[in-house]
Every structure is written in structure tokens, then in C-alpha cells.
Design a protein around this motif. Structure first.
Motif, PDB file in Angstrom:
ATOM      1  N   VAL A 186       0.834  -1.195   0.000  1.00  0.00           N
ATOM      2  CA  VAL A 186       0.000   0.000   0.000  1.00  0.00           C
ATOM      3  C   VAL A 186       0.877   1.256   0.000  1.00  0.00           C
ATOM      4  N   LEU A 187       1.915   1.237   0.833  1.00  0.00           N
ATOM      5  CA  LEU A 187       2.835   2.381   0.872  1.00  0.00           C
ATOM      6  C   LEU A 187       3.500   2.592  -0.482  1.00  0.00           C
ATOM      7  N   ASP A 188       3.932   1.502  -1.092  1.00  0.00           N
ATOM      8  CA  ASP A 188       4.581   1.607  -2.401  1.00  0.00           C
ATOM      9  C   ASP A 188       3.636   2.150  -3.460  1.00  0.00           C
ATOM     10  N   ALA A 189       2.397   1.698  -3.390  1.00  0.00           N
ATOM     11  CA  ALA A 189       1.411   2.171  -4.367  1.00  0.00           C
ATOM     12  C   ALA A 189       1.206   3.676  -4.225  1.00  0.00           C
ATOM     13  N   LEU A 190       1.176   4.148  -2.976  1.00  0.00           N
ATOM     14  CA  LEU A 190       1.008   5.582  -2.746  1.00  0.00           C
ATOM     15  C   LEU A 190       2.235   6.340  -3.224  1.00  0.00           C
ATOM     16  N   GLU A 191       3.381   5.700  -3.078  1.00  0.00           N
ATOM     17  CA  GLU A 191       4.647   6.301  -3.515  1.00  0.00           C
ATOM     18  C   GLU A 191       4.625   6.512  -5.030  1.00  0.00           C
ATOM     19  N   ARG A 192       4.164   5.474  -5.713  1.00  0.00           N
ATOM     20  CA  ARG A 192       4.171   5.528  -7.176  1.00  0.00           C
ATOM     21  C   ARG A 192       3.097   6.460  -7.738  1.00  0.00           C
ATOM     22  N   ALA A 193       1.987   6.568  -7.017  1.00  0.00           N
ATOM     23  CA  ALA A 193       0.905   7.420  -7.510  1.00  0.00           C
ATOM     24  C   ALA A 193       1.347   8.876  -7.462  1.00  0.00           C
ATOM     25  N   ARG A 194       1.300   9.538  -8.592  1.00  0.00           N
ATOM     26  CA  ARG A 194       1.762  10.932  -8.608  1.00  0.00           C
ATOM     27  C   ARG A 194       0.786  11.838  -7.864  1.00  0.00           C
ATOM     28  N   HIS A 195      -0.483  11.599  -8.102  1.00  0.00           N
ATOM     29  CA  HIS A 195      -1.472  12.474  -7.474  1.00  0.00           C
ATOM     30  C   HIS A 195      -2.276  11.706  -6.447  1.00  0.00           C
TER      31      HIS A 195
ATOM     32  N   GLU B 290      -9.739   2.205  -4.128  1.00  0.00           N
ATOM     33  CA  GLU B 290     -10.050   1.201  -5.135  1.00  0.00           C
ATOM     34  C   GLU B 290      -8.969   1.106  -6.194  1.00  0.00           C
ATOM     35  N   GLU B 291      -8.444   2.252  -6.570  1.00  0.00           N
ATOM     36  CA  GLU B 291      -7.358   2.280  -7.545  1.00  0.00           C
ATOM     37  C   GLU B 291      -6.131   1.575  -6.978  1.00  0.00           C
ATOM     38  N   ILE B 292      -5.811   1.858  -5.748  1.00  0.00           N
ATOM     39  CA  ILE B 292      -4.674   1.207  -5.099  1.00  0.00           C
ATOM     40  C   ILE B 292      -4.900  -0.300  -5.059  1.00  0.00           C
ATOM     41  N   ALA B 293      -6.081  -0.688  -4.642  1.00  0.00           N
ATOM     42  CA  ALA B 293      -6.404  -2.113  -4.561  1.00  0.00           C
ATOM     43  C   ALA B 293      -6.304  -2.766  -5.945  1.00  0.00           C
ATOM     44  N   ARG B 294      -6.812  -2.070  -6.920  1.00  0.00           N
ATOM     45  CA  ARG B 294      -6.800  -2.592  -8.282  1.00  0.00           C
ATOM     46  C   ARG B 294      -5.371  -2.855  -8.763  1.00  0.00           C
ATOM     47  N   ARG B 295      -4.506  -1.880  -8.525  1.00  0.00           N
ATOM     48  CA  ARG B 295      -3.112  -2.009  -8.964  1.00  0.00           C
ATOM     49  C   ARG B 295      -2.388  -3.115  -8.227  1.00  0.00           C
ATOM     50  N   ILE B 296      -2.603  -3.181  -6.936  1.00  0.00           N
ATOM     51  CA  ILE B 296      -1.937  -4.221  -6.164  1.00  0.00           C
ATOM     52  C   ILE B 296      -2.441  -5.594  -6.602  1.00  0.00           C
ATOM     53  N   ARG B 297      -3.752  -5.690  -6.761  1.00  0.00           N
ATOM     54  CA  ARG B 297      -4.343  -6.983  -7.101  1.00  0.00           C
ATOM     55  C   ARG B 297      -4.022  -7.445  -8.508  1.00  0.00           C
ATOM     56  N   ALA B 298      -3.614  -6.508  -9.378  1.00  0.00           N
ATOM     57  CA  ALA B 298      -3.222  -6.901 -10.722  1.00  0.00           C
ATOM     58  C   ALA B 298      -2.039  -7.872 -10.625  1.00  0.00           C
TER      59      ALA B 298
ATOM     60  N   TYR C 111      -8.119  -0.902   2.508  1.00  0.00           N
ATOM     61  CA  TYR C 111      -8.850   0.095   3.297  1.00  0.00           C
ATOM     62  C   TYR C 111      -8.324   0.140   4.731  1.00  0.00           C
ATOM     63  N   ARG C 112      -8.129  -1.044   5.307  1.00  0.00           N
ATOM     64  CA  ARG C 112      -7.657  -1.084   6.693  1.00  0.00           C
ATOM     65  C   ARG C 112      -6.262  -0.503   6.823  1.00  0.00           C
ATOM     66  N   ASN C 113      -5.420  -0.765   5.856  1.00  0.00           N
ATOM     67  CA  ASN C 113      -4.073  -0.233   5.914  1.00  0.00           C
ATOM     68  C   ASN C 113      -4.044   1.279   5.744  1.00  0.00           C
ATOM     69  N   LEU C 114      -4.849   1.771   4.834  1.00  0.00           N
ATOM     70  CA  LEU C 114      -4.902   3.224   4.660  1.00  0.00           C
ATOM     71  C   LEU C 114      -5.327   3.875   5.969  1.00  0.00           C
ATOM     72  N   GLU C 115      -6.245   3.230   6.638  1.00  0.00           N
ATOM     73  CA  GLU C 115      -6.746   3.771   7.903  1.00  0.00           C
ATOM     74  C   GLU C 115      -5.637   3.849   8.959  1.00  0.00           C
ATOM     75  N   VAL C 116      -4.894   2.734   9.114  1.00  0.00           N
ATOM     76  CA  VAL C 116      -3.854   2.790  10.157  1.00  0.00           C
ATOM     77  C   VAL C 116      -2.689   3.677   9.723  1.00  0.00           C
TER      78      VAL C 116
ATOM     79  N   TRP D 209      -6.508   9.459  -1.426  1.00  0.00           N
ATOM     80  CA  TRP D 209      -5.409   9.256  -0.494  1.00  0.00           C
ATOM     81  C   TRP D 209      -4.073   9.690  -1.069  1.00  0.00           C
ATOM     82  N   PHE D 210      -3.189  10.139  -0.199  1.00  0.00           N
ATOM     83  CA  PHE D 210      -1.840  10.498  -0.649  1.00  0.00           C
ATOM     84  C   PHE D 210      -0.907  10.553   0.549  1.00  0.00           C
ATOM     85  N   ARG D 211       0.399  10.507   0.240  1.00  0.00           N
ATOM     86  CA  ARG D 211       1.386  10.503   1.313  1.00  0.00           C
ATOM     87  C   ARG D 211       1.387  11.839   2.051  1.00  0.00           C
TER      88      ARG D 211
END
Lengths: 140, 140
Positions: B21-30, B35-43, B54-59, B78-80
Motif C-alpha cells: 500500500v505504501l509503495d502504491a502511494l509512492e508511485r501514484a503521482r497524485h 479502489e485504484e490502489i487495490a486494483r493495482r496491487i491486485r493486478a 482500506y484497513r491499511n490506509l486507515e492505520v 489518499w496520498f502521502r
DNA sequence: TTACCTGCAAACTGTTTGCCGCTGT
DNA sequence: ACAGCGGCAAACAGTTTGCAGGTAA
């Protein structure tokens, strides 16, 4: 020309349900949610379905009588388009909403227009942050 | 002290899922959606459940590594937390998102603080309006 | 008469929760 | 060992849609 005539002139009808939605928006001082409007209407007229409220808000927006925005949650907020323009401050901690004079926002709107060609609608979006009270609590 | 150590120091664990999840946020420019994060990870790792995202974003938000906001729809973005501060302009007509320098928003933030004691978080909410292109179209 | 509009039920999207076995520390 | 954590399925809130009959103009 009354509002009803105006609506009819646009090929729409003035139904009891539409009137009730307009009245509910009239009575609501601030931005309200569709569910809140439905709840209030249904308290007195339980036959009226929530979906009718949603549909009416949609056409009233299309006709230019109401607009919507999103504060700091996932819920859509509705209000009359002719309401006096003002800004909103929403505390992300306690959820309190506060209105501010539109003049406070005007300089930013002007700058966005001049520098980015962007017609900002600052009365629509709320400004999110921490209110005075919550800030006082967290800083000791 | 690494981010993993930092997380552990706070009584949390660094799991594969949390890292993803952290990596996905890192890569996302904006700003992105859960759902987008989940989609990319699940690919790549289809075993990982959306609810875990969702739970990880929350913590991660609770720990201060990420934050969220709402643009002009009902979806949470969501964003860093350490991302460079910037504002967002969102066109309500075409949906285009545009980033603007935070300096443009600073004067308003200052005024809200001075006059209302409100700590505005102008980087979090988007400014809604009509973009240059759409304005050009509608005015002829 | 004929669009427009309504209530009802069902679908839908984005998100949260309960359960229970697994795993990082 | 034992809290934190993850996968799964089900629930949830807010909203939208299809349908068939009702109603304003």
C-alpha cells in the motif's frame, strides 16, 4: 413569473413532491443532504419515496435552482442556487461547520482566474481544517 | 530509523500488504482512491483483499504517513502525508484536475487563521470550478 | 393525450465489519 | 506467545435504476 411558471416554461411540471423538496431547501439554513431532506419530508408525508427526492434534486439542479457540493465526507450536500454566497469552514476533528463572508474568499478566486483562467466556485466547496476550539484542545 | 522501524516503534507491524500500500502511494503521482490502489496491487497480487487496503490506509493515516481528502465526488482520495503541498483545481464540467502551487493558497490560509482561528488545510480540499477550456467553450 | 413524474423494489458503488485462522516481533 | 493482521463473506450507507401505473398541462 412564478417559480412554478418558470419550471413549466422549461417543460417541467410543478408537482407536490417537487414543491416539498424546494420548501425543504428553503427551510434548511445550510447545506443539507438528500437523506435529511427526505427524512424531513417523510416525517409528515411518509408516502414520498427517497428516490423521488434524489430525482427532484437532480432536475432542480439541471434547471439551475439548486446546486450541490461535497464537504469533508462522502455525502452530497444540496442548497439553493440563489442563496447568498458564503464560504464554509468545516472542522475535520469535531465536524463543526462555520460560515464565512464570501469577501474572504474573493481574492483567491480573483487570482485563480487571472493566473489560471479557472473560474473557481469557492462558495461550493468547504474549506477543511481544524477549528479554533479543537486547535486549543490539541495544543494543550 | 527506517519507516519499518518507525512503524514497529508505534506498536504496529510491517507486513507485505502494508508495504504494498505504501509503495502504491509512492508511485501514484497524485491523489488516488483506495479502489485504484487495490486494483493495482491486485493486478499483481490478486490474493490481497480490498478490505486490507482500506484497513491499511486507515492505520497509515492514524500513524501520520498518509492523509485523505475529497475532491468533487463521493470518493475518498489518499496520498502521502509528506508529499509536497499543493492545491487542486477540479473542473466540474470536464472533471480535469490541475495542481497549483501552494503559495497561491497561502494568503487565504493566513487570513482564515488570523481572522477565524481556523487552521485551514487548503492542500486537502480541491477548489471546484470551471477550467479555462470549458469556460472558453461555454462562452462561445 | 402524452410526456413527465411517482412509488416500489432491486441494483449498485464505495466502504466497513465480524469471524477466525495466520504471522510478525 | 499474543497482539496485530489478513482473507473471506456479508453488511452497510448513500444513491441510482427499471418498471408500470399515475398525473400535470
Amino acid at each position: 413569473m412564478s417559480l412554478a411558471d418558470d419550471i413549466r416554461a422549461k417543460g417541467r411540471r410543478m408537482t407536490v413532491q417537487r414543491r416539498l423538496v424546494l420548501d425543504a431547501l428553503e427551510r434548511a439554513r445550510h447545506h443539507t443532504t438528500a437523506e435529511e431532506i427526505a427524512r424531513r419530508i417523510r416525517a409528515r408525508y411518509p408516502q414520498i419515496d427517497p428516490s423521488t427526492v434524489y430525482r427532484n434534486l437532480e432536475v432542480l439542479e439541471e434547471l439551475g435552482y439548486v446546486t450541490h457540493t461535497h464537504l469533508d465526507d462522502r455525502v452530497t450536500r444540496w442548497f439553493r442556487a440563489d442563496a447568498e454566497r458564503h464560504g464554509h469552514l468545516v472542522c475535520r476533528r469535531c465536524g463543526a461547520e462555520q460560515e464565512i463572508d464570501f469577501q474572504v474568499l474573493a481574492p483567491l478566486a480573483r487570482r485563480l482566474r487571472e493566473e489560471h483562467g479557472f473560474r473557481a466556485d469557492l462558495a461550493h466547496s468547504a474549506v477543511v481544517g481544524i477549528c479554533r476550539q479543537c486547535a486549543a484542545v490539541s495544543s494543550g
